[in-house]
Each structure stands twice: as structure tokens, then as C-alpha cells.
Design an enzyme around this catalytic site. Structure first.
Site, PDB file in Angstrom:
ATOM      1  N   GLU B  60       0.821  -1.221   0.000  1.00 35.76           N
ATOM      2  CA  GLU B  60       0.000   0.000   0.000  1.00 35.76           C
ATOM      3  C   GLU B  60       0.852   1.267   0.000  1.00 35.76           C
ATOM      4  O   GLU B  60       0.586   2.220  -0.743  1.00 35.76           O
ATOM      5  CB  GLU B  60      -0.957   0.008   1.198  1.00 35.76           C
ATOM      6  CG  GLU B  60      -2.245  -0.750   0.980  1.00 35.76           C
ATOM      7  CD  GLU B  60      -2.084  -2.259   1.110  1.00 35.76           C
ATOM      8  OE1 GLU B  60      -1.003  -2.704   1.557  1.00 35.76           O
ATOM      9  OE2 GLU B  60      -3.027  -2.989   0.769  1.00 35.76           O
ATOM     10  N   HIS B 129     -10.814  -5.049  10.477  1.00 32.71           N
ATOM     11  CA  HIS B 129     -11.294  -4.793   9.121  1.00 32.71           C
ATOM     12  C   HIS B 129     -12.689  -4.198   9.080  1.00 32.71           C
ATOM     13  O   HIS B 129     -13.406  -4.331   8.099  1.00 32.71           O
ATOM     14  CB  HIS B 129     -11.245  -6.094   8.308  1.00 32.71           C
ATOM     15  CG  HIS B 129      -9.853  -6.545   8.043  1.00 32.71           C
ATOM     16  ND1 HIS B 129      -9.539  -7.805   7.560  1.00 32.71           N
ATOM     17  CD2 HIS B 129      -8.672  -5.913   8.203  1.00 32.71           C
ATOM     18  CE1 HIS B 129      -8.233  -7.918   7.434  1.00 32.71           C
ATOM     19  NE2 HIS B 129      -7.677  -6.783   7.824  1.00 32.71           N
TER      20      HIS B 129
END
Lengths: 477, 326
Positions: B60, B129
């Protein structure tokens, strides 16, 4: 939801009240608006009404007990509701902080200082005190006493610690569905109101203290303001707002800014002569024709009877409309000249005196004045006057003629600028056009606040009064 | 108007902007050959080829940085994060590089790029998450933060984001991708920084954004049955926030509840409440209440997850409370 019944501030100057009589017994079903008890205030015997529905579960005060404003007197609740915690909290009158007490007094220099009467300049107080002080309130839905102008109870305790305030949001708890913890009453003596409610109250000229808060902790919210007008038909709330309306309306008066010379006169004369620099003007009026008129009116029947007092009130009221500089209040930073004549008359009651008001007396016929004055005096002696009936005047008269007093001086009721003292009518020999005649004569003495009224101003007013009394037919037109 | 899913509305926006401007390209994990983890980029590789639709390694920070560099030299990158939970690893590029380069270069480098991906909780994805990041990102001067709650807004705002010369954070929702709504046939842009009054009523303002717009609409329906009519103010953009729309509504209703997906402390609702108390103090009839995720890491257990999430029931309760009806 339990509703606390507390000693309400039923008059502008009330600090405590004596419970004269319970009208409901424990176990009685009561509805909002029912008269629970009669309470004797400093001015009158008033009705204490229920602020909620349910059963009168517990009476906490006995007949004859005197209690400071805010004291828990009784509890209204559902028949099966647990009221132990409410009852346990009884006996401790809600304390307003001493600071707020001082503030309240500071804002009401005109209140209760003179023995003559208690003036309630509602407009003035309303504008200066948009958030009235009030005793702490219960958790009841609608139990905030309509208190605003009352000073805090004398034995005001320091505000309790903020332990009982609603807990501020804390990280582990969600803020929104936090249950009803927020409806816990704050105990710091403040009258709660939403910002919107305060704004609406100001816009509509409603005194927050006269409104019953229905929000958590007695918070006054929008709907309470909206309902305030509707419910203003009975009780103290009505009196307050009605009185407020009488004095608060734009156009009913003119505020005259103080000129420099006026300021200097005010300051110098106050230094010389106490807070109200008073001077006196005495005039002897010829009441012969007035006496004749009285006799003739009496011959027409009881409905047409009028006393000298009625005649003087009518004459004074008419004169006031012609002399707004006399029909005035001293506001400290301005002089408020009224264009409506609300004339108060001093009435002796058993243990003092009270000054019921003839509103718009210039508009009333002599007979209306007579009837109203009789009614007011009667109810004053019975201590049945509502607060709005003895507040809101613009000028006062006091009459001791019936006691054989020839002439006296009366004490001004601030913020009014003048009061007229009326002596008895008696027959006297007097020179008329060089001839000795026996005439009915009456001495009146006007006390004038020199900050507002100068000698010549007062004298001209008295001339006008004389004109009406010496030509009494003008009072009938 | 065509009825589209939120997913297809996004795909349309991407396609239209890729067609319109060849400086626009999409980059991220699985965006090309796999058609996107949530199929938002379905068919785009075939249409635009591997130079415009770029698969990246699972890095990322790395591909976010490549995006910033590309933007500095004139391209208009769209960086897709598989979820914003993974984007935490890339925040240095988002916060320190993308958001500040225009300022620190004295205006020499614009960063016309979009960081996009699903935000917030889906179902049983557990504590790491299931997080809503908008208040973190909206905190940063230099970023714009968009939170569309409907297909039409998703399309209109994504097109605006791609055309904007500033770095734009675009927050979608896994649970939103399959929701359907009417989307105009003709081309349109939804302006950044403009809220929409999605429902009109006089009794209370419900201010929300993103996924919670759907909850808010359900709340409005439920309350309408009880005769309570509320304003649903969909912020659509949380930075810059449409303070005027908030004020207009609260000044009308005198009461407000703020609904958001994230946690309470320093949440988006905190900012909304601040604006309200400043702009609408004299209009308030009750304290503003907030509905948000409970202040715990998202539980995995289904029942606990349900209890932790903001929902219609909690919102209805809050609205009744500010209306003094409870």
C-alpha cells in the site's frame, strides 16, 4: 412520572409562603390545574395548583407551616409509583446561590423597599434578567415553580456540589441512546431553558419564570413557550404575562434619554435628599361642585354613586394623559413616560397596605372606576388580589380623608415619579370674589421625584387636576 | 433514469473519466486482471489496457507513493485500496505527501489524484477490518473527503473527484456496492462540498453521510408512520463540510441528531455538532445527540457486532429524545 409540588413564588416579592389549607387529601386523584392548597404570600392568599396528573401521594407540609419558595410540599405520582427517593429529599428547600440572590436584588432596586406597595416593573425586570433565577427543580415533568423575580430564600445555602448534574459524555458510553439519566434534575438552582426557548420568550415578551418547563430537569423548551400563551388564562402565569403585556407594549410609553442637566439634577438632588429626592406640592382645591355632583349622582341611584376618591382618581388619570412627564418611571438611565394611565390606589389592609391598580383609568367612566375600586378594595382586604392586580401602575394616589386627615405627604413608589395624597373634604369659610362663602375644600399634596419632575412640571399637573375637580362635569364626558 | 448498483455507478464514472482524459489511470491490488476485489473495475482492463489499469503488489505504501509521484508530474492517478483498513499502511503518502505537497512546494506541484476504496464495517470482518476512517482523513488540511451514500452520488462525486486538482479521499462501502438507486442517464457531476436534503421534515434534522444515509432513510420512513417528519441531511462530502445546509436545516427544525458509522470520540459528528452550536445556538431547543459505533473494537460475534453498530433503532430513540418525546 412523579411531579413534585413545591412552594411556588406566587407573587413577585414572595420569599416564603404559609400553607393555609390543603384542599386535597393524600390518595386523592388530582389533575393538572386542580387547586391543591391555599397559600398565604406576603400579599395575598393564593391558590397552589397541581402541575401534573396523578394521585396526591404524600403531603409534606402541614396547614400553618411557612416554607421558603422551592420547598417540596407534596408529591403527585401514579398510585403504584415508588416515591421514596423524592420524599427523602424533602425538607431541603432548593437553594439559590447567594450570588444569584444578590443579583436578583441588584436588578430590582424598586422592589419591596417602600411600605406603600410593591411595584413590579415587569418590563424592566424582564429585559434585565432574561434568565431568571429559580430554585432547583425536580425530576418531575412539569414541576418548575413559576419563579422569577423572587429573591432567593433568605437562608440560601451555597450551591450543592455538581455531583447531581447529568454526567458529561464519557468515552465508554454511547452518547445518543443514553437512557433517561439526563432527566435527573440539576440541583444548582438554575432555571433550565433551551436557547431557542429563551429567544422565543424574549421575542414574545414572555417571562421565562412564568413558564413551566416540561423538559428534563424542568428545562423550558420550545413547546412550553408556545403553550405559555394558551395557558395564560389562569393563575400566576396569567397575571405575570398580563401585567407584562400591560407595561411592555411598545408604543405605550416613550423612553426619554437623560440630558446632561437632567443627570446633574438627578445626582445632586439624590445626594442631598436620599435615593429619591422628593419635594411636595400642596394645593387646596374647591370641591363644592364635586360635592354637589356627588349628591346629585347619589340621587340618581346606587349605580351612579361615586366617592371623592373615585372623582380624584378619574381627574388624576385624565391629567396624567395630558402630562406624560409626570406619568413616568425613573429607570436610572432614562425616564419612561407612559401614554397610558394606570393609577394605583393605596388600600389599608389589616397588617399593612396594598395598592391595587386601576388600569387605563382615564378610559373608565366614573362609575366603572367606582365599581372597580370598591371591588379591588374589598378583595384587597380579603387578601384575594392577584399579583397582576397590584403591579404595573404608572402613578399612585393615597387617600386618608376618611380618617379626618386634612393634609399629608405620601411616599413615592419607585420607579414611579409621583404620588398624590388626598386629604378630607371639609367646609370652610373662604373669600370668593370678595365675599365670604362657605365652600367644600380639599387639600391634595403631590410627592414628586425631583429627578423626573420639576416644581413647575408638578404644579402644572396639579393645575390640570384642579381644573377637572373644580369642573367635575368634565369627568362625566 | 436507469436503476444501477452503487458498484456499476462507480464503474461508469471510472470508464467515463478514463475515456475523457488519458492522463487518468487506475492502480491497485487486483484492479486489472481480477476486475477488482469488489469488481468495481470490471471490464476496464479489456477496454483501457495494462498501462491505464495497473495491478500492483501488496504494498500500500509503495503504490500510494507511486500515485503521488505520478500526480506530481502531471498524471491523474486513481489509487484503489482494497479496503481503507489496509490503507493505514499508506497514510504517510496520503497525509504527508499527497495532502501537503501543493502547500510545501509553494503551489508548484498539484496532486490531482483520488484514493478510493471501501470504508467502514461490512459483516463479521472483525475488529481490524471493520473501521470507518473518515474522521481521521477529514482531519487533514489538504485533503478532500467524499462519502457518497447512493449510486447517483457515487458516480457524480467520483467524476468530480477525478477532475479535482487536489488529492481526494473517496470512501465507498462494501455493503453499499450492491445497493441500487436511480442514476441519471446523461453525464453529470455532483459538486464536492454540497450536502443534499434527501428527505424533508420539520421536526428534527438527521445529519449523516456515507453508508448511514440508508439507515437514515429507513429512520425517516419509520418515524413518518408515527407522524414525525425529519430532514435527512446527507453531507455527501465531509470535508469541506456544507455548514450552510446543516444550519439551514437545524434553524428550521431546532433539533438535530448526527448519525455516523465511526466511533464517538473525535468522530465526524463531533465536528457537525460544533458547527451547529456555533451557527444555530439560539435555534436549539435541545442538545444535539449523536449516534455512532459503540466505543469498542468491532466484535466478531454476530450479536455483539449488531449491538455495536449504529442502527435505525438507536437513531429513532435519539430523535425522540431531542424532541422530548421519550
Amino acid at each position: 412520572m412523579a411531579t413534585k409540588v413545591v412552594m411556588e413564588a406566587l407573587s413577585p416579592t414572595m420569599e416564603e409562603g404559609r400553607l393555609v389549607k390543603w384542599n386535597k387529601n393524600e390518595g386523592d386523584q388530582v389533575k393538572s390545574g386542580d387547586v391543591l392548597a391555599e397559600v398565604e404570600t406576603d400579599k395575598a392568599v393564593m391558590e397552589l395548583v397541581a402541575r401534573g396528573d396523578g394521585v396526591l401521594r404524600k403531603r409534606l407540609a402541614n396547614e400553618g407551616d411557612a416554607s421558603p419558595v422551592g420547598t417540596l410540599l407534596a408529591v403527585i405520582a401514579n398510585a403504584d409509583e415508588n416515591i421514596d427517593s423524592i420524599v427523602a429529599g424533602a425538607g431541603a428547600p432548593a437553594a439559590a446561590s447567594s450570588a444569584s440572590a444578590q443579583q436578583a436584588q441588584a436588578q430590582q432596586p424598586s422592589q419591596g423597599a417602600t411600605p406603600n406597595r410593591a411595584v413590579a416593573d415587569t418590563k424592566e425586570t424582564a429585559s434585565k434578567s432574561p434568565v431568571p433565577q429559580s430554585p432547583a427543580q425536580s425530576q418531575g415533568e412539569a414541576s418548575t415553580p413559576p419563579q422569577q423575580k423572587t429573591a432567593a430564600p433568605r437562608a440560601a445555602a451555597p450551591p450543592p456540589p455538581p455531583a447531581s448534574r447529568p454526567a458529561p459524555p464519557r468515552p465508554p458510553a454511547p452518547s445518543a441512546p443514553r437512557g433517561n439519566g439526563a432527566s435527573k434534575a440539576p440541583a444548582d438552582g438554575r432555571q433550565r431553558s433551551s436557547p431557542l426557548a429563551r429567544r422565543l420568550a424574549t421575542e414574545r415578551g414572555i417571562q421565562l419564570g412564568s413558564v413551566q418547563g416540561s423538559g428534563p430537569g424542568g428545562r423550558i423548551v420550545k413547546r412550553d413557550i408556545e403553550n405559555a400563551r394558551a395557558t395564560a388564562s389562569a393563575g400566576v402565569a396569567a397575571g405575570r404575562s398580563a401585567a407584562a403585556e400591560r407595561l411592555a407594549k411598545e408604543g405605550d410609553y416613550k423612553d426619554v434619554p437623560l440630558t446632561q442637566i437632567r443627570k446633574t439634577i438627578a445626582r445632586r438632588l439624590s445626594e442631598s435628599n436620599g435615593p429619591i429626592p422628593t419635594f411636595f406640592l400642596t394645593a387646596e382645591l374647591d370641591a363644592t361642585r364635586a360635592a354637589e355632583m356627588r349628591t346629585q349622582l347619589a340621587e340618581m341611584g346606587d349605580n351612579y354613586k361615586a366617592s371623592f376618591n373615585d372623582i380624584v382618581i378619574k381627574a388624576v388619570a385624565l391629567a396624567l394623559t395630558e402630562h406624560p412627564e409626570v406619568n413616568a418611571h425613573w429607570l436610572g438611565d432614562a425616564i419612561r413616560q407612559f401614554n397610558r394611565a394606570h393609577v394605583a390606589m393605596a388600600v389599608a389592609v389589616e397588617d399593612g397596605l396594598i395598592t391595587p391598580v386601576l388600569f387605563d383609568a382615564d378610559q373608565l367612566t366614573l362609575w366603572e372606576i367606582s365599581a372597580k375600586a370598591r371591588d379591588l378594595a374589598k378583595r384587597a382586604r380579603e387578601r384575594k388580589l392577584q399579583p397582576d392586580e397590584y403591579t404595573g401602575s404608572t402613578f399612585s394616589v393615597s387617600n386618608l380623608g376618611m380618617f379626618g386627615i386634612d393634609q399629608f405627604t405620601a411616599i413615592i413608589n419607585p420607579p414611579e415619579a409621583g404620588i398624590l395624597a388626598i386629604g378630607g373634604v371639609e367646609e370652610k369659610p373662604i373669600a370668593v370674589d370678595g365675599q365670604l362663602e362657605v365652600r367644600s375644600r380639599m387639600r391634595v399634596t403631590m410627592s414628586c421625584d425631583h429627578r423626573v419632575i420639576d416644581g413647575a412640571t408638578g404644579a402644572k399637573f396639579l393645575q390640570t387636576v384642579r381644573g377637572y375637580i373644580e369642573n367635575p362635569l368634565s369627568l362625566l364626558i | 433514469m436507469a436503476v444501477l448498483t452503487y458498484r456499476d455507478a462507480l464503474t461508469q464514472a471510472l470508464r467515463e473519466e478514463l475515456q475523457r482524459d488519458d492522463r487518468v489511470f487506475l492502480m491497485g491490488e487486483e484492479v486489472a486482471q481480477y476486475n477488482g476485489a469488489y469488481k468495481v473495475s470490471k471490464g476496464l482492463l479489456d477496454e483501457f489496457g495494462p498501462m491505464r489499469i495497473v495491478d500492483t503488489p501488496i504494498t500500500e505504501l509503495g503504490f500510494a507513493g507511486i500515485g503521488v509521484g505520478a500526480a506530481m508530474v502531471g498524471l491523474r492517478p486513481i489509487v484503489e485500496f482494497m479496503t481503507w483498513n489496509f490503507a493505514l499502511l499508506a497514510l504517510d503518502e496520503v497525509v504527508n505527501a499527497a495532502a501537503k505537497t501543493f502547500y510545501m512546494s509553494g503551489g508548484q506541484f498539484k496532486i490531482p489524484m483520488v484514493f478510493r476504496g471501501p470504508n467502514g464495517a461490512a459483516l463479521q470482518l472483525a475488529a481490524q477490518h471493520s473501521q470507518a476512517w473518515e474522521s481521521w482523513l477529514a482531519h487533514i488540511p489538504g485533503l478532500k473527503v467524499l462519502t457518497p451514500g447512493t449510486p447517483a452520488d457515487a458516480k457524480g462525486l467520483l467524476k468530480s473527484a477525478i477532475r479535482d486538482d487536489n488529492p481526494v479521499v473517496f470512501l465507498e462501502g462494501e455493503m453499499l456496492y450492491n445497493t441500487k438507486g436511480e442514476v441519471p442517464e446523461e453525464e453529470y457531476l455532483t459538486p464536492i462540498g454540497v450536502a443534499e436534503l434527501k428527505r424533508e421534515g420539520d421536526h428534527c434534522s438527521l445529519i449523516t453521510h456515507g453508508k448511514m444515509v440508508l439507515v437514515a432513510m429507513r429512520v425517516a420512513d419509520d418515524l413518518a408512520k408515527e407522524g414525525i417528519n425529519i430532514d435527512v441531511v446527507d453531507l455527501r462530502t465531509v470535508r469541506p463540510m456544507d455548514v450552510e445546509a446543516i444550519s439551514r436545516s437545524v434553524q428550521k427544525t431546532n433539533r438535530a441528531v448526527v448519525l455516523e458509522e465511526g466511533w464517538e470520540i473525535c468522530g465526524m459528528g463531533s465536528q457537525v455538532v460544533d458547527f451547529i452550536q456555533r451557527e444555530c445556538f439560539d435555534d436549539l431547543d435541545s442538545p444535539v445527540l449523536r449516534v455512532h459505533q459503540e466505543d469498542v473494537p468491532m466484535p466478531y460475534a454476530k450479536n455483539l457486532e449488531r449491538a455495536a453498530k449504529p442502527d435505525a433503532g438507536k437513531t429513532v430513540a435519539a430523535i425522540k429524545k431531542v424532541m422530548y418525546l421519550d
